[in-house]
Design an enzyme around this catalytic site. Structure first.
Site, PDB file in Angstrom:
ATOM      1  N   SER A   1      -3.765  -0.016   0.377  1.00 55.53           N
ATOM      2  CA  SER A   1      -4.018  -1.459   0.455  1.00 55.53           C
ATOM      3  C   SER A   1      -3.854  -1.940   1.890  1.00 55.53           C
ATOM      4  O   SER A   1      -3.395  -1.209   2.762  1.00 55.53           O
ATOM      5  CB  SER A   1      -3.048  -2.216  -0.466  1.00 55.53           C
TER       6      SER A   1
ATOM      7  N   SER B   1      -1.831  -4.342   2.964  1.00 57.99           N
ATOM      8  CA  SER B   1      -0.609  -5.141   3.138  1.00 57.99           C
ATOM      9  C   SER B   1       0.128  -4.840   4.439  1.00 57.99           C
ATOM     10  O   SER B   1       0.955  -5.643   4.869  1.00 57.99           O
ATOM     11  CB  SER B   1       0.332  -4.921   1.953  1.00 57.99           C
TER      12      SER B   1
ATOM     13  N   LYS C   1       6.357  -0.726   3.181  1.00 54.31           N
ATOM     14  CA  LYS C   1       6.568  -2.016   3.837  1.00 54.31           C
ATOM     15  C   LYS C   1       7.497  -1.801   5.033  1.00 54.31           C
ATOM     16  O   LYS C   1       7.981  -0.702   5.275  1.00 54.31           O
ATOM     17  CB  LYS C   1       7.199  -3.040   2.884  1.00 54.31           C
TER      18      LYS C   1
ATOM     19  N   SER D   1       0.554  -9.739   1.321  1.00 51.78           N
ATOM     20  CA  SER D   1       1.455  -8.622   1.038  1.00 51.78           C
ATOM     21  C   SER D   1       2.326  -8.946  -0.160  1.00 51.78           C
ATOM     22  O   SER D   1       3.013  -9.983  -0.192  1.00 51.78           O
ATOM     23  CB  SER D   1       2.345  -8.321   2.252  1.00 51.78           C
TER      24      SER D   1
END
Length: 267
Positions: free
Chosen positions: A87, A89, A144, A228
């Site tokens: 993704s 994010s 993250k 995100s």
């Protein structure tokens, strides 16, 4: 599908078959060969010898695959593991289709499948890019940036991040970059780490009152701040969900030919 579990099962099954052969089956074959040679007065032909010594096919496969599977298990579980970014994010730091390497011992050695830490090596630091198992669905891996450490106070308002009451500084690098024309490209100083982020000036984004990170937990955010799914929405990451620290991009593949032009360290 839990690949770690499948890999562990493959190692265990192939290892058991291999060692049963070494300890019990192989001596039995050699014993039968010795008796046949004695009965033939030493004139046993080569094809018969080969037939008597021939390994059953499960043993043949186990002997071939066990060492390879064991090495893969050790490397993947304790040294480094590859992942693909699914993704956006973490844009602009990581793009969809980036293949990354994750250091599995940066935060301590963990047993595969059960994930128990057996050796403490280090702890996550503010600014690290970390892979972890999603708290609500542990079979899914997320990536993250570590924003809050245990005991930190985190607040996010009007696209401004505050850690322990201090504003995290960021500098505008470019308005509407080619890679994402709707965004502002900014450079953020998070702890000792200087990295880039995206903010969308037309999207108010989430607002989050100050929260305190519990002991044994971490607060995570994506660098693509307005796009995100991170701790601002679902909370903290427990220490036992940590997978490792992402440290390098080694390939990019978006469906065409693989590209190695973006090989780099992850900051």
């Amino acid at each position: 599908m839990d690949f770690s579990l499948l890999l562990v099962l493959a190692v265990v099954i192939s290892g058991v078959v291999y060692f049963i052969d070494v300890i019990w089956l192989r001596p039995k074959r050699r014993e039968r060969l010795a008796k046949a040679e004695e009965a033939a007065a030493g004139n046993l032909d080569a094809p018969t010898q080969e037939k008597l010594l021939k390994e059953p096919w499960p043993v043949d496969y186990a002997r071939s695959f066990f060492p390879v599977l064991l090495v893969v298990l050790v490397v993947r579980s304790f040294i480094v593991e590859p992942f693909q970014i699914p993704s956006g994010s973490m844009r602009p730091t990581l793009e969809v289709g980036d293949f990354i390497l994750v250091n599995k011992f940066a935060y301590g050695l963990r047993l595969p499948v059960v994930h128990n830490r057996i050796l403490e090596v280090g702890e996550p630091e503010r600014g690290d890019v970390m892979v972890f198992r999603f708290p609500d669905e542990p079979s899914v891996n997320f990536i993250k940036r570590v924003v809050g450490l245990p005991g930190d106070r985190i607040r996010y308002e009007d696209k401004q991040l505050y850690v322990n009451g201090d504003l995290v500084t960021k500098t505008l690098l470019e308005e509407g970059p080619d890679a994402s024309p709707q965004e502002l490209l900014l450079e953020e100083q998070l702890g000792s780490v200087r990295h880039t982020i995206y903010n969308n000036p037309r999207d108010p984004g989430p607002q989050m009152r100050e929260v305190e990170v519990p002991e044994g937990h971490y607060f995570m955010m994506g660098d693509n701040r307005d796009h995100s799914n991170d701790s601002r929405y679902w909370g903290f990451v427990p220490e036992e969900n940590i997978v490792g620290r992402a440290f390098a991009v080694w390939m990019h593949w978006d469906g065409g030919l693989p590209s190695f032009n973006t090989v780099r360290r992850i900051e």
